[in-house]
Design a protein around this motif. Structure first.
Motif, PDB file in Angstrom:
ATOM      1  N   HIS A 223       0.787  -1.283   0.061  1.00 14.63           N
ATOM      2  CA  HIS A 223       0.086   0.213  -0.258  1.00 14.63           C
ATOM      3  C   HIS A 223       0.629   0.977  -0.093  1.00 14.63           C
ATOM      4  N   THR A 224       0.573   2.530  -0.558  1.00 18.05           N
ATOM      5  CA  THR A 224       1.214   3.535  -0.242  1.00 18.05           C
ATOM      6  C   THR A 224      -0.017   5.105   0.004  1.00 18.05           C
ATOM      7  N   TYR A 225       0.683   5.431   0.376  1.00 19.50           N
ATOM      8  CA  TYR A 225      -0.202   7.264   1.086  1.00 19.50           C
ATOM      9  C   TYR A 225       1.125   8.122   1.058  1.00 19.50           C
TER      10      TYR A 225
ATOM     11  N   VAL B  73       0.393   1.106  -7.212  1.00 19.73           N
ATOM     12  CA  VAL B  73       0.271  -0.460  -6.428  1.00 19.73           C
ATOM     13  C   VAL B  73       0.417  -1.458  -7.945  1.00 19.73           C
TER      14      VAL B  73
ATOM     15  N   GLY C 140      -0.975  -5.996  -5.651  1.00 20.57           N
ATOM     16  CA  GLY C 140      -0.169  -5.653  -4.975  1.00 20.57           C
ATOM     17  C   GLY C 140       1.429  -6.516  -4.685  1.00 20.57           C
TER      18      GLY C 140
ATOM     19  N   ALA D 194       5.229  -2.239  -5.327  1.00 21.91           N
ATOM     20  CA  ALA D 194       4.619  -1.143  -5.522  1.00 21.91           C
ATOM     21  C   ALA D 194       6.130   0.311  -5.848  1.00 21.91           C
TER      22      ALA D 194
ATOM     23  N   ALA E 241      -3.867   0.474   6.129  1.00 24.22           N
ATOM     24  CA  ALA E 241      -4.478  -0.020   5.192  1.00 24.22           C
ATOM     25  C   ALA E 241      -6.077  -0.359   5.224  1.00 24.22           C
ATOM     26  N   GLU E 242      -6.827  -0.191   5.759  1.00 23.83           N
ATOM     27  CA  GLU E 242      -8.172   0.196   5.741  1.00 23.83           C
ATOM     28  C   GLU E 242      -8.601   1.465   6.090  1.00 23.83           C
TER      29      GLU E 242
ATOM     30  N   LEU F  14      -6.237   4.163   4.731  1.00 26.08           N
ATOM     31  CA  LEU F  14      -5.698   4.773   4.193  1.00 26.08           C
ATOM     32  C   LEU F  14      -6.081   6.321   3.767  1.00 26.08           C
TER      33      LEU F  14
ATOM     34  N   ASP G 284       4.080  -3.570   3.850  1.00 27.05           N
ATOM     35  CA  ASP G 284       3.280  -3.993   3.437  1.00 27.05           C
ATOM     36  C   ASP G 284       2.413  -4.170   4.691  1.00 27.05           C
ATOM     37  N   ASP G 285       0.900  -5.221   4.596  1.00 25.06           N
ATOM     38  CA  ASP G 285       0.114  -5.565   5.753  1.00 25.06           C
ATOM     39  C   ASP G 285       0.782  -6.516   6.213  1.00 25.06           C
TER      40      ASP G 285
END
Length: 402
Positions: free
Chosen positions: A3-5, A29, A33, A36, A215-216, A218, A248-249
């Motif tokens: 994941h990214t933000y 991403v 997954g 990224a 991750a849930e 973001l 990576d969650d």
């Protein structure tokens, strides 16, 4: 799953002056997954369209990774993808400049790029933004070093001979940030010059140790990151601010003992630095060797202990806070103004990151007024048959633009 933000917020001085945020970020991403990519780019304050240049560079570099990177590929193949991403980004900036009918130099920007494949972090660096890796065991590594010359001038994307690439294994998370955040928050030069760790791990931890449920949420995590940057003390960071995080969650970093992440004792570090400065000052005076060591930590120490880049046969690097010397054909008054500005800026820049940011802001504001003075000087000289203003080809690197 990766994941990214990321977020880029305008600095206080730019906001007050009505200058757009010259930082940019981009990320991608893969659908499954497993891959990224993320980029952070800082447009040079001295260039008119650097906000456009940074946006183009970041977006094109990440899109290139999207099109060409393969999970589990040979390291050399992936490193070549990053090199291709840098070439594509630079060509895209040149094309945008041509479309707008402007000089490509007005779009100069830095570019830091990462591609996370499993626990392998592939990275690229051009300029003085930075990348910090969060290792699987919970330790942190400052991956990149700032690319500046001995006068503190940055080498942006147009200096291909200064591009750097590498790979680091055992990585769980990655943080990219522009130089304002890097020096004002994550890796203050005071730490690199006076301790064995260049990182403020307490602050780095906020980005490199994500929570299990980040991750849930973001969008909320990104909003909080932006709010934190916007509220950061102006005396520490007056510049635009960008952070981008990749994690990576399913493979979060472990935790080191709490004291590993303890905030540095800045008061004690400054006191030790002052004592060392006074000691060197006394030794220098006793030896009668002048005052070369009286300025405290040098730009070389500020960049993490590595010497500034060797002079390149290419044009001079683009300045952040150093005004150019007078060029042939300029009226003497111009040279005096430029030399005085450069001397004051270097003195302030060497004092501390906070003062350096203040110097940059002051010079950007002063340049606007200075140009009006210079135009008046030119008009007066023309009226009495004075010298002709130099052509663009005769001028050296331009000073900071507001």
């Amino acid at each position: 799953m990766l994941h990214t933000y990321g977020t880029s917020v305008v600095g206080p001085w730019h906001a007050e002056a009505g200058v757009p945020c010259q930082d940019s970020n981009a990320s991608w991403v893969s659908e499954d997954g497993t891959l990224a990519a993320a980029a952070a780019s800082d447009g040079l304050g001295s260039e008119t369209h650097s906000d456009v240049g940074s946006a183009v560079a970041a977006r094109v570099a990440v899109d290139y990774c999207d099109e060409h990177a393969r999970p589990g590929a040979d390291p050399q193949e992936t490193l070549e993808v990053l090199r291709g991403a840098y070439r594509a980004a630079y060509v895209a900036v040149l094309d945008r400049a041509a479309e707008m009918g402007e000089s490509a130099g007005e779009f100069d920007a830095t570019l830091s790029l990462v591609l996370l494949d499993g626990d392998r972090l592939f990275w690229g660096q051009s300029g003085d933004s930075g990348i910090v890796a969060g290792m699987s065991d919970g330790t942190y590594v400052l991956v990149t070093k700032m690319q500046r010359d001995d006068e503190g001038r940055v080498y942006p994307l147009c200096f291909e001979n200064h591009w750097e690439f590498g790979v680091l294994e055992g990585v769980a998370t990655a943080l990219l940030c522009t130089d304002g955040v890097l020096e004002g928050m994550i890796a203050p030069p005071l730490l690199a010059a006076n301790t064995d760790c260049p990182l403020d791990r307490a602050k780095a931890r906020m980005f490199l140790h994500p929570l299990p449920d980040d991750a849930e949420h973001l969008d909320e995590v990104q909003r909080q990151a932006a709010a934190y940057l916007e509220s950061y003390p102006r005396e520490l960071i007056d510049d635009d601010k960008t952070v981008v995080v990749v994690f990576d969650d399913e493979r979060l970093p472990e935790d080191q003992p709490d004291d590993y992440y303890a905030e540095p004792d800045y008061a004690a570090i400054r006191e030790r630095a002052y004592q060392q400065l006074y000691r060197r000052s006394g030794e220098t005076s006793a030896a009668g060797s002048g005052d070369d060591d009286l300025d405290g930590p040098s730009d070389r120490e500020d960049s993490g202990g590595r010497g500034a880049p060797e002079p390149s046969p290419a044009p001079d690097p683009c300045p952040r806070a150093v005004s150019p010397a007078a060029t042939p054909g300029e009226p003497p008054a111009k040279g005096v103004i430029c030399r005085m500005g450069g001397t004051v800026a270097k003195s302030l820049r060497d004092s501390s990151p906070a003062l350096r940011r203040a110097a940059e802001a002051a010079l950007e504001a002063g340049t606007v007024l200075g140009r009006g003075c210079i135009r008046a000087i030119d008009e007066a000289l023309d009226a009495v048959g004075g010298s002709t203003p130099p052509s663009p080809e005769e001028k050296g690197p331009s000073g900071p633009d507001a």
